[in-house]
Write a protein that holds these residues in place. Structure first.
Motif, PDB file in Angstrom:
ATOM      1  N   LYS A 124     -48.326  56.970  81.103  1.00 54.89           N
ATOM      2  CA  LYS A 124     -48.755  57.007  79.167  1.00 54.89           C
ATOM      3  C   LYS A 124     -49.606  55.536  79.435  1.00 54.89           C
ATOM      4  CE  LYS A 124     -45.437  59.267  77.626  1.00 54.89           C
ATOM      5  NZ  LYS A 124     -45.159  60.175  78.916  1.00 54.89           N
ATOM      6  N   GLU A 125     -49.738  54.405  79.996  1.00 51.63           N
ATOM      7  CA  GLU A 125     -50.898  53.854  79.919  1.00 51.63           C
ATOM      8  C   GLU A 125     -51.765  54.221  80.659  1.00 51.63           C
ATOM      9  OE1 GLU A 125     -52.519  50.112  79.218  1.00 51.63           O
ATOM     10  OE2 GLU A 125     -50.948  50.908  78.917  1.00 51.63           O
ATOM     11  N   LEU A 126     -52.009  55.145  81.303  1.00 51.34           N
ATOM     12  CA  LEU A 126     -53.344  55.186  81.542  1.00 51.34           C
ATOM     13  C   LEU A 126     -53.932  57.313  80.598  1.00 51.34           C
ATOM     14  CD1 LEU A 126     -52.615  56.500  85.692  1.00 51.34           C
ATOM     15  CD2 LEU A 126     -53.751  55.045  84.362  1.00 51.34           C
ATOM     16  N   GLU A 127     -53.266  57.460  79.818  1.00 52.69           N
ATOM     17  CA  GLU A 127     -53.391  58.690  79.513  1.00 52.69           C
ATOM     18  C   GLU A 127     -53.889  57.762  77.637  1.00 52.69           C
ATOM     19  OE1 GLU A 127     -50.067  62.068  79.822  1.00 52.69           O
ATOM     20  OE2 GLU A 127     -49.586  60.779  78.765  1.00 52.69           O
ATOM     21  N   LYS A 128     -53.255  56.751  77.577  1.00 56.73           N
ATOM     22  CA  LYS A 128     -53.868  56.120  76.378  1.00 56.73           C
ATOM     23  C   LYS A 128     -55.156  55.332  77.021  1.00 56.73           C
ATOM     24  CE  LYS A 128     -52.494  51.750  75.762  1.00 56.73           C
ATOM     25  NZ  LYS A 128     -51.622  50.018  75.949  1.00 56.73           N
ATOM     26  N   ARG A 129     -55.456  55.755  77.646  1.00 62.78           N
ATOM     27  CA  ARG A 129     -57.203  54.346  77.939  1.00 62.78           C
ATOM     28  C   ARG A 129     -57.243  55.918  78.406  1.00 62.78           C
ATOM     29  NH1 ARG A 129     -56.678  49.686  81.973  1.00 62.78           N
ATOM     30  NH2 ARG A 129     -54.696  48.733  81.675  1.00 62.78           N
ATOM     31  N   GLY A 130     -57.236  56.879  78.231  1.00 63.48           N
ATOM     32  CA  GLY A 130     -57.948  58.091  78.248  1.00 63.48           C
ATOM     33  C   GLY A 130     -58.929  58.313  79.978  1.00 63.48           C
TER      34      GLY A 130
ATOM     35  N   PRO B 226     -38.972  66.684  79.540  1.00 63.36           N
ATOM     36  CA  PRO B 226     -40.302  67.118  78.946  1.00 63.36           C
ATOM     37  C   PRO B 226     -41.313  66.105  78.280  1.00 63.36           C
ATOM     38  CG  PRO B 226     -37.789  67.694  78.164  1.00 63.36           C
ATOM     39  CD  PRO B 226     -37.522  67.259  79.206  1.00 63.36           C
ATOM     40  N   GLU B 227     -40.813  65.021  78.560  1.00 60.99           N
ATOM     41  CA  GLU B 227     -41.884  63.881  77.884  1.00 60.99           C
ATOM     42  C   GLU B 227     -42.913  63.066  78.985  1.00 60.99           C
ATOM     43  OE1 GLU B 227     -39.977  61.468  75.423  1.00 60.99           O
ATOM     44  OE2 GLU B 227     -38.777  62.619  73.984  1.00 60.99           O
ATOM     45  N   PHE B 228     -42.615  63.857  80.619  1.00 60.59           N
ATOM     46  CA  PHE B 228     -42.808  63.441  81.218  1.00 60.59           C
ATOM     47  C   PHE B 228     -44.395  63.748  81.570  1.00 60.59           C
ATOM     48  CE2 PHE B 228     -39.222  62.629  84.480  1.00 60.59           C
ATOM     49  CZ  PHE B 228     -38.864  61.590  84.162  1.00 60.59           C
ATOM     50  N   SER B 229     -45.316  62.846  80.961  1.00 59.17           N
ATOM     51  CA  SER B 229     -46.707  63.462  81.536  1.00 59.17           C
ATOM     52  C   SER B 229     -47.561  64.673  82.667  1.00 59.17           C
ATOM     53  CB  SER B 229     -48.041  62.507  82.547  1.00 59.17           C
ATOM     54  OG  SER B 229     -49.378  62.535  82.587  1.00 59.17           O
ATOM     55  N   ALA B 230     -48.405  65.382  82.055  1.00 62.52           N
ATOM     56  CA  ALA B 230     -48.432  66.524  82.340  1.00 62.52           C
ATOM     57  C   ALA B 230     -49.688  66.296  83.886  1.00 62.52           C
ATOM     58  CB  ALA B 230     -49.675  67.734  81.629  1.00 62.52           C
ATOM     59  N   ASN B 231     -49.811  64.910  84.055  1.00 65.72           N
ATOM     60  CA  ASN B 231     -50.580  64.470  85.449  1.00 65.72           C
ATOM     61  C   ASN B 231     -49.944  64.080  86.249  1.00 65.72           C
ATOM     62  OD1 ASN B 231     -53.651  65.588  83.846  1.00 65.72           O
ATOM     63  ND2 ASN B 231     -53.125  63.587  83.351  1.00 65.72           N
ATOM     64  N   SER B 232     -48.845  64.519  86.202  1.00 63.00           N
ATOM     65  CA  SER B 232     -47.275  64.149  86.556  1.00 63.00           C
ATOM     66  C   SER B 232     -46.972  66.031  87.739  1.00 63.00           C
ATOM     67  CB  SER B 232     -46.131  63.210  86.271  1.00 63.00           C
ATOM     68  OG  SER B 232     -45.041  62.898  86.724  1.00 63.00           O
TER      69      SER B 232
END
Length: 404
Positions: A219-225, A111-117
């Motif tokens: 999560k790092e890529l998401e944090k950077r937008g 449930p906590e994995f990225s939507a982009n994975s």
């Protein structure tokens, strides 16, 4: 608030692991997936009688935390882009236990994995990643940061991975079991090698562990937008300019190598236009509308595979060879590449494949006289057939002699 009984962080996972329902599902999946035998040479067909005789003992060791996996059998297979990929094939019993582990751990992490994975996740696949990549390009992000992780499955840091797992899994017996699977030796050429890093592909647990490890990158890529797609260790980041791409490549490489202790293959990684790169076997057209196409290297690999299949077809019945060998391979290949917007590749490959089949048939006929008869049986005029399968003057005669 969640109760202790429903909280996956406090529930005794080892007890859930050995429950009858978990084990039945694990058994069905392992048998359904078939697969090669491990170092003990036990096949999936032999698993059921073995479990009937030994499961009580294995279950006891799992509950006590004393179970130790067997070493895995090391196998190297060629990679599509050259080089070799190391596979580690666990025994059937260990695949069975790993599958059960996957079933109880996946609901905790998924449930906590990225939507982009998109890799190795329920309801997601390579086609979803390709569609998302096209979407980014249509939005104007026409540069891609294509990051290649060098031997990712061989380089995973065990301590970092276990630390990430331990944030959500509090059952020490389960944690100990996972670490033992990570550290299980690998047998190559009769020699057992210890492992202090890596999670070799080949076992049911490995894909989940890879996603747990690389979730930190997501999560790092998401944090950077940033706009990205990741399928296992294949990660593409889409940006609006080459300059932005170079900046992202430099900073993300530092993060991967410094924080995750993984290696970026600088020779294979690049900042380029999407139509100059391939992603999961696909590429894209250099057009405003952006169309998905099959990469040139994928088409070449298709031809190489078919040529290899034909090398084993000499002397075989052609109809049976097509039904049992060629058709299943072609159907699977076409199904994977059905997402392509351009279909010309299919027409060209169809013509190429038909020529290969005709060449195979021509070699089977061998003698000019046989070729002449077979061509005429297929409706070719006698004069044309003679030109296609010329006979010597001694052989020419009778009803098959060309008219003058």
């Amino acid at each position: 608030t969640r109760t202790e009984e429903t909280n996956p962080e406090t529930t005794k996972l080892i007890e859930r692991l050995v429950e009858r329902g978990t084990m039945r599902e694990a058994y069905a999946r392992v048998v359904g997936n078939k697969g090669a035998a491990g170092v003990d040479k036990m096949t999936v067909e032999a698993l059921k009688p073995w479990l009937q005789a030994h499961w009580v003992e294995v279950k006891g060791r799992l509950l006590r935390g004393t179970y130790r996996p067997e070493v895995v059998r090391g196998v190297e297979i060629p990679k599509p882009n050259g080089g070799k990929r190391q596979l580690g094939i666990p025994t059937v019993v260990d695949r069975f236990i790993q599958q059960a582990l996957h079933q109880i751990l996946s609901p905790i992490f998924e449930p906590e994995f990225s939507a982009n994975s998109y890799g190795f996740r329920p309801g997601r696949g390579a086609h979803d990643a390709i569609r998302k990549a096209k979407e980014y390009q249509l939005a104007g992000k026409r540069w891609v940061v294509d990051i290649d992780l060098a031997k990712f499955f061989d380089e995973v840091n065990h301590d970092l991975l276990m630390a990430r797992i331990a944030k959500k899994v509090r059952d020490k017996k389960v944690l100990r079991l996972i670490r033992r699977y990570l550290q299980a030796g690998i047998m190559k050429d009769g020699v057992v090698w210890d492992r202090d890093k890596g999670t070799p592909q080949g076992g049911p647990l490995s894909p989940l562990l890879s996603n747990i490890m690389l979730d930190a990158l997501d999560k790092e890529l998401e944090k950077r937008g940033l706009s990205f797609c990741r399928y296992a260790d294949d990660c593409n980041i889409y940006v609006g300019s080459e300059r932005a791409g170079m900046r992202v490549m430099e900073s993300i490489t530092r993060f991967i190598e410094g924080t995750l202790k993984l290696k970026v293959n600088r020779e294979k990684s690049a900042v380029a236009r999407p139509w100059e790169r391939k992603y999961l076997g696909y590429s894209f057209t250099n057009e405003r509308k952006v169309r998905i196409q099959v990469s040139a290297s994928s088409i070449e690999r298709f031809k190489e595979k078919v040529k290899a299949l034909f090398r084993g077809a000499h002397g075989r019945n052609l109809g049976r060879f097509i039904r049992e060998t060629i058709n299943p391979f072609v159907r699977g290949w076409i199904q994977y590449y059905s997402l392509a917007d351009t279909k010309q590749f299919a027409e060209e490959l169809d013509g190429w494949l038909r020529r290969k089949l005709r060449c195979n048939l021509w070699r089977q006929w061998k003698r000019p006289w046989t070729r002449l008869k077979r061509l005429m049986e297929r409706g070719l005029p006698e004069e044309t057939a003679v030109r296609s399968a010329p006979l010597t003057s001694a052989a020419r005669g009778g009803t098959l002699a060309p008219s003058t």
